[in-house]
Design a protein around this motif. Sequence first.
Motif, PDB file in Angstrom:
ATOM      1  N   VAL A  30       0.840  -1.202   0.000  1.00 12.82           N
ATOM      2  CA  VAL A  30       0.000   0.000   0.000  1.00 12.82           C
ATOM      3  C   VAL A  30       0.874   1.251   0.000  1.00 12.82           C
ATOM      4  O   VAL A  30       0.632   2.204  -0.751  1.00 12.82           O
ATOM      5  N   ALA A  31       1.902   1.254   0.844  1.00  7.07           N
ATOM      6  CA  ALA A  31       2.823   2.397   0.878  1.00  7.07           C
ATOM      7  C   ALA A  31       3.517   2.571  -0.467  1.00  7.07           C
ATOM      8  O   ALA A  31       3.713   3.698  -0.952  1.00  7.07           O
ATOM      9  N   LEU A  32       3.895   1.454  -1.088  1.00  8.82           N
ATOM     10  CA  LEU A  32       4.523   1.515  -2.405  1.00  8.82           C
ATOM     11  C   LEU A  32       3.556   2.095  -3.434  1.00  8.82           C
ATOM     12  O   LEU A  32       3.946   2.920  -4.271  1.00  8.82           O
ATOM     13  N   ALA A  33       2.293   1.683  -3.378  1.00  6.00           N
ATOM     14  CA  ALA A  33       1.286   2.198  -4.312  1.00  6.00           C
ATOM     15  C   ALA A  33       1.156   3.712  -4.183  1.00  6.00           C
ATOM     16  O   ALA A  33       1.121   4.437  -5.193  1.00  6.00           O
ATOM     17  N   LEU A  34       1.101   4.205  -2.955  1.00  3.45           N
ATOM     18  CA  LEU A  34       0.994   5.646  -2.736  1.00  3.45           C
ATOM     19  C   LEU A  34       2.225   6.379  -3.265  1.00  3.45           C
ATOM     20  O   LEU A  34       2.109   7.415  -3.929  1.00  3.45           O
ATOM     21  N   ALA A  35       3.406   5.838  -2.976  1.00  4.02           N
ATOM     22  CA  ALA A  35       4.644   6.477  -3.431  1.00  4.02           C
ATOM     23  C   ALA A  35       4.714   6.517  -4.956  1.00  4.02           C
ATOM     24  O   ALA A  35       5.114   7.531  -5.549  1.00  4.02           O
ATOM     25  N   LEU A  36       4.325   5.433  -5.608  1.00  2.00           N
ATOM     26  CA  LEU A  36       4.364   5.381  -7.070  1.00  2.00           C
ATOM     27  C   LEU A  36       3.404   6.400  -7.681  1.00  2.00           C
ATOM     28  O   LEU A  36       3.745   7.097  -8.641  1.00  2.00           O
ATOM     29  N   ILE A  37       2.203   6.500  -7.124  1.00  2.00           N
ATOM     30  CA  ILE A  37       1.222   7.448  -7.655  1.00  2.00           C
ATOM     31  C   ILE A  37       1.702   8.880  -7.466  1.00  2.00           C
ATOM     32  O   ILE A  37       1.573   9.721  -8.365  1.00  2.00           O
ATOM     33  N   LEU A  38       2.282   9.172  -6.308  1.00  2.00           N
ATOM     34  CA  LEU A  38       2.786  10.518  -6.050  1.00  2.00           C
ATOM     35  C   LEU A  38       3.920  10.894  -7.001  1.00  2.00           C
ATOM     36  O   LEU A  38       4.129  12.069  -7.289  1.00  2.00           O
TER      37      LEU A  38
END
Length: 207
Positions: A30-38
Motif C-alpha cells: 500500500v505504501a509503495l502504491a501511494l509512493a508510485l502514484i505521487l
Amino acid sequence: AACAAYSMNPGIIFDTAFWGQHDALAAGLVALALALILRGHLEAGFVACALAILSKPQAGAFALLILALGLSRFPLRRVVVASLAAAGATTLVFLPFLMHGTFGLSVVALFRSTVGGEPFLSCNANNLWWLVTGGNGYAHRDDVPLPGGVTARSLGLLALLASNALVIWRLRGAQDRDGSRTFLGASVIGMSFFMFATELHENHMMA
C-alpha cells in the motif's frame, strides 16, 4: 540500511513471529502504491494496490483513497489504463486457480475469511469495539441487529467509509509536493480501519 530497518522493526517482528501473519507485506505494498502514484506512476501504483489486496484483503480499506488519487491527479484515460493493468495483474495471480477450476472456490474462501470469518466485535484488537465490550469482544457477534436494525459490522464499515470520504475531501486540490499530506491521510484511514472495523485482531494494527 532500509532492509535492516524493515527487518528489525518491532511491529513486523511481532506481527510475523507472534501472529504468523503477513500484514507487513500488504501494508508495504500500500505504501509503495501511494509512493508510485505521487511520483506519477499511476499504472504501477494501481498494480501495487491490487497485489496488496491479494496478499491481504484488508488492504482494500485503502482502495478508495488510491482510486481517488488517480481520478483527481490524472486524466481519465490514465485511470482506465491503470485499472486494466491492475485487472491484468489480478488475473495473472489467479491464473493457476483458473487453470485448475478452483477460481470460484478461492474467491469465496477469500471473502468468507475476510467478512464474517470470525463474526465477533473484536478478536482481541484494542479498538473501539474492545472498549465498548470491556475487552470481551469475542462474547459478542458483529452481525446481530442493534437498536434500529443496523449491525455493528455495518456501523463499522460506514464509519470507515466516512473516514475515507473525509480524508479524500481534505486532500482534494491540496498541494502535496513531498507526499506528507497523502501519507498522513492514509495513516488516518489505516487507524480508522483498525478502530472501527469489526472482526479485527491486534495484527491488523500493522497498517
